[in-house]
Design an enzyme around this catalytic site. Sequence first.
Site, PDB file in Angstrom:
ATOM      1  N   HIS A   1       0.838  -1.201   0.000  1.00 37.00           N
ATOM      2  CA  HIS A   1       0.000   0.000   0.000  1.00 37.00           C
ATOM      3  C   HIS A   1       0.877   1.256   0.000  1.00 37.00           C
ATOM      4  CE1 HIS A   1      -3.648   2.349   1.202  1.00 37.00           C
ATOM      5  NE2 HIS A   1      -2.719   3.126   1.705  1.00 37.00           N
ATOM      6  N   GLU A   2       1.865   1.279   0.878  1.00 37.99           N
ATOM      7  CA  GLU A   2       2.734   2.459   0.977  1.00 37.99           C
ATOM      8  C   GLU A   2       3.615   2.612  -0.257  1.00 37.99           C
ATOM      9  OE1 GLU A   2       1.966   4.600   3.180  1.00 37.99           O
ATOM     10  OE2 GLU A   2       0.658   3.197   4.238  1.00 37.99           O
TER      11      GLU A   2
ATOM     12  N   HIS B   1       1.774   4.563  -2.900  1.00 43.92           N
ATOM     13  CA  HIS B   1       1.928   6.005  -2.679  1.00 43.92           C
ATOM     14  C   HIS B   1       3.293   6.466  -3.178  1.00 43.92           C
ATOM     15  CE1 HIS B   1      -1.679   6.680  -0.296  1.00 43.92           C
ATOM     16  NE2 HIS B   1      -1.348   5.730   0.565  1.00 43.92           N
TER      17      HIS B   1
END
Length: 158
Positions: free
Chosen positions: A67-68, A71
Amino acid sequence: MDNVRLQQLTEQLSADLFGRPFLHQAFFNNRLKTTGGRYMLESHNIEINIKYYDEYGLEELKGIIKHELCHYHLHIEGKGYKHRDRDFKELMKKVDAPRYCTPLVKSRSSKQIRVLIYRCKNCEAVYSRRRKVNTEKYVCGKCKGKLKFIEEVKKTLT
């Protein structure tokens, strides 16, 4: 797991899933309370909440890192890196990254608060407050009578 192993895992996931290197730092941050991880826009570093690894294991940790990294890579490329952006949603689906992490069981524990009970000397109205009331300055809202401190009670919020 330590920060060195986390860094290696992040670099490996970045190369395998995104086909791009992760050139910054990934490390555990014990102060994170409500989130599994955090991508820092200015430094491009990734902070991970170690409690998720302790409670749920490696698979949950990999999901948070994916998920990170979504980003991270979108921000580096100048594309939409926020949760609401189409680029972000498409990349999340492509790499099978979770939108949210599993809530921590320990964080759902009950919280104790204190409640102060005051009573009007005139009309006997009862007031419960979390903060202390200056009984010399404040009066009853119903009859303007003097307030008297009765007791302090501990309540449990769930």
